[in-house]
Design an enzyme around this catalytic site. Sequence first.
Site, short mmCIF file in Angstrom:
data_model
loop_
_atom_site.label_atom_id
_atom_site.label_comp_id
_atom_site.label_asym_id
_atom_site.label_seq_id
_atom_site.Cartn_x
_atom_site.Cartn_y
_atom_site.Cartn_z
CG PHE A 148 -1.84 1.23 1.21
CD1 PHE A 148 -2.99 1.24 0.43
CD2 PHE A 148 -1.52 2.38 1.92
CE1 PHE A 148 -3.81 2.36 0.38
CE2 PHE A 148 -2.34 3.50 1.88
CZ PHE A 148 -3.50 3.49 1.10
CG ASP A 233 5.44 3.39 2.03
OD1 ASP A 233 5.48 3.93 3.15
OD2 ASP A 233 4.44 3.42 1.28
CE LYS A 270 -0.90 5.61 7.91
NZ LYS A 270 -0.65 4.95 6.65
#
Length: 427
Positions: A148, A233, A270
């Site tokens: 993702f 990522d 995040k």
Amino acid sequence: MKEIFPIPPAIVQNEFEKVRELFKSNVIPSYGRFELVFSHGQGSYLFDVGGRPYLDLGSGIAVCCLGHAHPAITEALVEQSRKLIHVSNLYFTEPQGRLAAELVRRIGPGKCFFANSGAEANEGLFKVARKFGHDEGRFEILTAVNSFHGRTLAGIAATGQDKVKKGFEPIMPGFRYIPFNDLAAARAAISPATAAIMIEGVQGEGGVTPATPEYLVGLRALCDEKKLLLLMDGVQCGHYRTGRFQSFQRILEGVPGGEGFLPDGLSMAKSLGGGFPIGAFWVRSPYADLLGPGTHGSTYGGTPLACAVALRILEVIEAEQLAGNARQLGEWLANELDRLARQYPTVVKRVRGLGFMLGIELAENIPGFAGSDKTAALQFVNRLHLSGVLSVPAGTQIVRLLPPLNLKPQEAGEGITLIEEIVKSLV
Ligand SMILES: *Cc1c(COP(=O)(O)O)cnc(C)c1O
């Protein structure tokens, strides 16, 4: 005659319905939302509009790394906003420079660019890869099945899951997918157009699957051999969640050949801002100047306010040794969940993950879930809500625990007790 009114519903219910109505009429329904309306938080707890507390083991999907309403974040926001919230990237500001230095110090020699979200950070890395391969006509990026990487057009193209692409075709060209943790498949997939490989150190949305040490070391060697960029990522698995700043640092601890491992690019977001929006990407030094003046930008990227918050969060994480907490308390949680898997194998199949990034893999055909068309993950998360615990589903079978890094042992214990009660009731 005296009119008799029905007893009015509780104020709480009105509050809930009012918010639901506002959404129904005015907010684009792009999310499947749970029937919960939150008004405030404190530490590891969130409170709904009725005042009911919930133990937050999801942290806004790995975002609120210091929990809710942390005084250090409030102070940083207040102090910095008194001085300077924003100037454009036409100018220099100290917090951006200092935050870049702190990130570089934790990753390795290189430089950073600041954005506002994870998807944007990844977009930047895609542009680095395009620039890197451009003069040789190489542009393709290999990403993993079940990965993702965000919801922008390039993000959904990079994401190795069909469900995010449906209805948005034609998909942006330049991405192909390789099975995760399969080095031979990565080698076989490389074409003359390939410029980079991007993976998550621990797949998050795909169901909490850590990369194996051999995969990381092997991909590094493969990328060196084929002159490809290795991009990682770290948006969800980064920022100390696994017990080290980045998941690859944790995965490669003590692994022969893993010393000095670095990707060529790394995205972050995040937990970086603890709830204040900020994203970033780091590029390893030989490639750090590929994006020269005028090649990339973001109006809000790296504002003094966002960077001041991120800097303060790093200070708190170090001062309170929260990396160690994520590692040790995460291990305790994993052991307890393992125990549940052994005791109740018809409900819990196994536990996966590292530190405070854990996935409870539910068994197929759980007796207590028979007769519902909802996925096991959704049903379990819903039951947890009824018990006052927040978690995050991934796919159909996995329930993620992504607690704040400062979760207390007693809160972890409370979580396990409530989870166990539900597991027991489903046997
Ligand atoms: C959440 C996430 C993103 C996207 O971040 P946004 O801030 O939602 O754009 C990208 N990659 C991974 C691994 C994520 O978990």
